[in-house]
Design an enzyme around this catalytic site. Structure first.
Site, PDB file in Angstrom:
ATOM      1  N   GLU A  74     -35.496   5.019   3.208  1.00  0.00           N
ATOM      2  CA  GLU A  74     -34.318   4.353   3.814  1.00  0.00           C
ATOM      3  C   GLU A  74     -33.933   5.040   5.127  1.00  0.00           C
ATOM      4  OE1 GLU A  74     -31.758   2.558   0.072  1.00  0.00           O
ATOM      5  OE2 GLU A  74     -31.846   4.738   0.320  1.00  0.00           O
ATOM      6  N   TRP A 108      -7.620   2.765  15.109  1.00  0.00           N
ATOM      7  CA  TRP A 108      -6.170   2.500  15.065  1.00  0.00           C
ATOM      8  C   TRP A 108      -5.915   1.455  13.994  1.00  0.00           C
ATOM      9  CZ3 TRP A 108      -2.521   3.781  19.302  1.00  0.00           C
ATOM     10  CH2 TRP A 108      -1.256   3.204  19.128  1.00  0.00           C
ATOM     11  N   ASP A 139      -7.301  -9.954  17.858  1.00  0.00           N
ATOM     12  CA  ASP A 139      -6.739 -10.903  18.815  1.00  0.00           C
ATOM     13  C   ASP A 139      -6.938 -10.364  20.220  1.00  0.00           C
ATOM     14  OD1 ASP A 139      -4.304  -9.242  19.559  1.00  0.00           O
ATOM     15  OD2 ASP A 139      -3.963  -9.460  17.418  1.00  0.00           O
ATOM     16  N   ARG A 150       0.845  -1.188   0.000  1.00  0.00           N
ATOM     17  CA  ARG A 150       0.000   0.000   0.000  1.00  0.00           C
ATOM     18  C   ARG A 150       0.887   1.247   0.000  1.00  0.00           C
ATOM     19  NH1 ARG A 150      -4.725   2.528   3.762  1.00  0.00           N
ATOM     20  NH2 ARG A 150      -6.327   2.576   2.171  1.00  0.00           N
TER      21      ARG A 150
HETATM   22  C1  DGJ Z   1      -8.317   0.024   6.150  1.00  0.00           C
HETATM   23  C2  DGJ Z   1      -9.492   0.021   7.077  1.00  0.00           C
HETATM   24  O1  DGJ Z   1      -9.883  -1.274   7.391  1.00  0.00           O
HETATM   25  C3  DGJ Z   1     -10.620   0.819   6.429  1.00  0.00           C
HETATM   26  O2  DGJ Z   1     -11.781   0.742   7.205  1.00  0.00           O
HETATM   27  C4  DGJ Z   1     -10.153   2.224   6.272  1.00  0.00           C
HETATM   28  O3  DGJ Z   1      -9.935   2.801   7.533  1.00  0.00           O
HETATM   29  C5  DGJ Z   1      -8.891   2.273   5.438  1.00  0.00           C
HETATM   30  N1  DGJ Z   1      -7.888   1.385   5.924  1.00  0.00           N
HETATM   31  C6  DGJ Z   1      -8.333   3.667   5.382  1.00  0.00           C
HETATM   32  O4  DGJ Z   1      -7.123   3.732   4.766  1.00  0.00           O
END
Ligand code: DGJ
Length: 728
Positions: free
Chosen positions: A613, A476, A533, A442
């Protein structure tokens, strides 16, 4: 007293409400495992058989006794290289090059309660917790292993860990230190483990445990989407509600291994702990190494019974007391609503619509900091991008609070982009091999959390944001696996420590933030559920379960997760249709019912919702509030057997006192002229009567449990039923 030692026989007995765990120190000082299972009463050493097996040698001092072999007797914590050829629990390299470890009993202590672990997450003490510490010693190399057993009688859980102490005068290098070793004398087991991938985490796979060695685990620097640190051994005929099942769950978020060996005589050993591959830890004289904890549990009531033990211990002793009883806010997250494309005005429009529907918190996801308009740059620069927002974070937060919502913010603390101010000023703060281009994932690198200066920087940077604006929640995230696990701050011989020191740094940062902001809720996340975890749950009362928000896929993901973890820990949101990961269109009602079996929220653009909705969503939120207590604190039951080939998925919650129950069923394949979906309810009081809410029909608990309940034929794609039964 749940812990007892019988001096004459040398037997230790650890008792929980329904289970017994026994071991025995024999005349040689070897600590033999005797039994773990349903309560029996009395000593279980009659199970030991002493026999002469070819190629299984004998300890030197017993060389006249060919019937005694470390290789054939059940060990409590197996040594290495001295006659037990099965999986070792410990491997220690001495300065002379030997890797032998011969562990003999050297003493024990029993205490009420338990001491906290320093620097590692641990299972918090309950009123009835007792602790046994057994010391095993190898006096040749100067190694003490303190085996710790924390007994949680009410939850039927025994928490184990080991502390290795260098008591000699020379350096030792620990290459393997298991948290727990369990030898089963008899038993043909099935093993269930939880494999997966990004967007499809914790898929249970069940099969007969073969002869030889089977290993599950992760070497990705994270507990991972790919193999959860939790395994189950169960009777071959065990079902969701019957049969003996054993669980072993590591309270750890880094590299881990669950090793199993079925030996020459059909006995089974389970060894679990930090993955030994690539691990080594130098112990100078007087230094100690503490392993993470392993949560062992046993149930005679099938897989559902075992899951309930883990749900209870996690809800009651792992999750912070701050969140144990607090109802979690219904949140809306900006990720699938806007991705990186937002400013404060757009977020405020989302917040206004969300507040009108009854949502309680807005979470601003990735993209609010540094130069972050896509996933190529900015990680590490935790400074608000006011130009992009069009205001300060405080102004945005204040306006969101004015709308009656709480406010949350996304961070990915352990990562850095090469295109960031942080990396430009501190390239050595990233984990990279010398003279080698690092692996990118990424577009990002991983920060070296083993360094105190990195942890301090992150603490200060995060506090600057959290102090500036009112922020009640942090998501986080952790979006890649760790490769090039090399620290520029450690010498060559300590590089085997980096992966574990990384986790210690992350845990330290979490701990420091929570001490400074005790009311801050941190939701764990790792590209969805890559670090789902018990270690992270110690700090984070909820964890985003998966980046796959498709309700039909979530049926499998949440079901798989439920074997070890309670639904109150599973982040689960209603997202848009068609779904962004699969393109599938699932009715809003079904999406609501699936997300409700988790920490409920939304992840869609509220401006794109029709009035109908919006009205339906308001109703969903009212239902979520109504059932919040039952879902978060009740007993959870999977009503389908694993891989039963049914066209529906069904699960239920029963109040612990049997006063109400909520049954959910989603049809994953509607068939013309198909059979009626049928379930047998669980957890009701058999001789009580229950009214089906919304009708005047009443049913005996026994009828619903033994006679079951069938659902009417349904029409269309993925219809769902939800039934609420209330005791009268
Ligand atoms: C991965 C997370 O699982 C998503 O929900 C989102 O927060 C993205 N990262 C953001 O980059």
């Amino acid at each position: 007293m749940s812990i007892q030692f019988h001096e004459q026989t040398g037997i230790f007995s650890l008792e929980t409400a329904h289970t017994l765990y026994q071991m025995k120190t024999d005349k040689t000082g070897v600590l033999l495992h005797l039994y773990y299972g349903k309560k029996t009463g009395g000593s279980m050493d009659y199970l030991l058989r002493f026999t002469d097996r070819g190629f299984s040698g004998n300890p030197y001092e017993l060389s006249g006794n060919r019937g005694y072999s470390l290789d054939t007797l059940p060990q409590e914590y197996s040594g290495n290289g001295v006659g037990d050829f099965r999986l070792p629990s410990v491997q220690v390299l001495s300065e002379n090059g030997s890797r032998s470890a011969d562990l003999r009993f050297a003493g024990y202590a029993v205490q009420k309660g338990r001491a906290p672990l320093e620097g590692l997450p641990f299972v918090r003490e309950a009123e009835d917790t007792e602790t046994l510490t057994v010391t095993l010693r190898d006096s040749v190399i100067g190694l003490d292993v303190q085996l710790q057993y924390h007994v949680f009688p009410s939850q039927d859980v025994i928490v184990r860990s080991a502390r290795l102490i260098n008591t000699g005068s020379r350096k030792l290098r620990v290459e393997k230190a298991a948290s727990a070793c369990v030898d089963f004398l008899y038993g043909d087991f099935d093993v269930i483990h939880f494999h997966g991938r990004h967007c499809m985490e914790r898929m249970p796979q069940r099969g007969a445990l073969p002869r030889g060695i089977t290993v599950f685990g992760s070497r990705r620097g994270m507990s991972s989407h790919h193999s959860n640190p939790f395994v189950i051994l169960c009777d071959r005929h065990a079902t969701e509600n019957t049969g003996d099942c054993y669980g072993c769950m590591l309270m750890y978020s880094g590299n881990h291994a669950e090793e199993m060996e079925v030996d020459q005589a059909g006995a089974t050993r389970l060894v679990a702990g930090i993955h030994p591959d690539g691990f080594s830890w130098t112990l100078a004289p007087g230094e100690a190494f503490q392993t993470p904890e392993a949560l062992l549990s046993c149930s005679g009531d099938g897989l559902n019974g075992l899951s309930r033990h883990y749900h209870d211990i996690i809800r009651q002793q792992v999750i912070s007391p701050r969140w144990q009883h607090a109802r979690r806010p219904v949140l809306i997250n900006s990720w699938e609503a806007a991705y990186f494309d937002f400013d404060a005005e757009k977020i405020l429009r989302f917040a206004r619509a969300a507040s009108e529907m009854g949502m309680e918190m807005l979470v601003l996801d990735d993209g609010w900091f540094g130069k972050r308009d896509d996933d190529c740059a900015g990680l590490g620069d935790w400074v608000v991008n006011e130009k992009k927002l069009g205001c300060t974070m405080k102004e945005l937060s204040d306006r969101i609070h004015d709308l009656g919502l709480q406010f949350g913010l996304w961070f990915e603390p352990e990562m850095v982009n090469e295109d960031s101010g942080l990396f430009r000023s501190h390239p050595d703060w990233a984990l990279t091999d010398p003279d080698r281009k690092p692996m990118l994932a990424r577009n990002q690198l991983v920060l070296d959390m083993s360094r105190q200066d990195v942890v301090d920087y992150l603490f200060d940077a995060m506090c600057a944001v959290l102090d500036h604006a009112k922020i009640e929640y942090v998501k986080w995230d952790f979006n890649r696996s760790i490769a090039n696990c090399y620290s520029h701050a450690l010498p060559a011989e300590r590089q085997g420590e980096v992966a574990h020191r990384f986790m210690l740094g992350t845990y330290q940062l979490l701990e420091r933030l929570l001490s400074r902001y005790p009311d801050l809720m941190i939701e764990g996340c790792s590209g969805g559920g890559g670090r789902f975890d018990a270690g992270m749950l110690y700090y984070c009362p909820q964890i985003w379960c998966s980046d796959d928000t498709d309700a039909v896929e979530r049926l499998e993901i949440q079901r798989g997760t439920s074997y070890g973890y309670p639904v109150s820990a599973m982040g689960s949101h209603v997202s848009a249709a068609p779904n962004h990961q699969t393109g599938r269109v699932v009715p809003l009602k079904t999406r609501g019912i699936v997300a409700q079996s988790g920490t409920f929220g939304y992840e869609l653009n509220p401006e794109k919702l029709s009035d109908a909705e919006k009205k339906e969503i308001s109703g969903q939120i009212e239902d979520a509030h109504r059932y919040a207590g039952l879902i978060a604190h009740g007993d959870y039951y999977r009503l389908n057997e694993l891989d039963d080939g049914k066209d529906y998925s069904a699960w239920m919650f029963a109040a612990k006192d049997g006063s109400e129950a909520l049954v959910n069923l989603v049809l994953t394949h509607v068939r013309a002229n198909g059979p009626f979906p049928y379930v047998r309810l669980q957890g009701l009081v058999p001789d009580a009567s229950y009214r089906l809410e919304g009708t005047d029909r009443t049913y005996a608990g026994a009828a619903l449990m033994y006679g079951g309940f069938s659902f009417p034929p349904a029409w269309g794609d993925y219809p769902a039923h939800q039934l609420h039964f209330v005791r009268i």
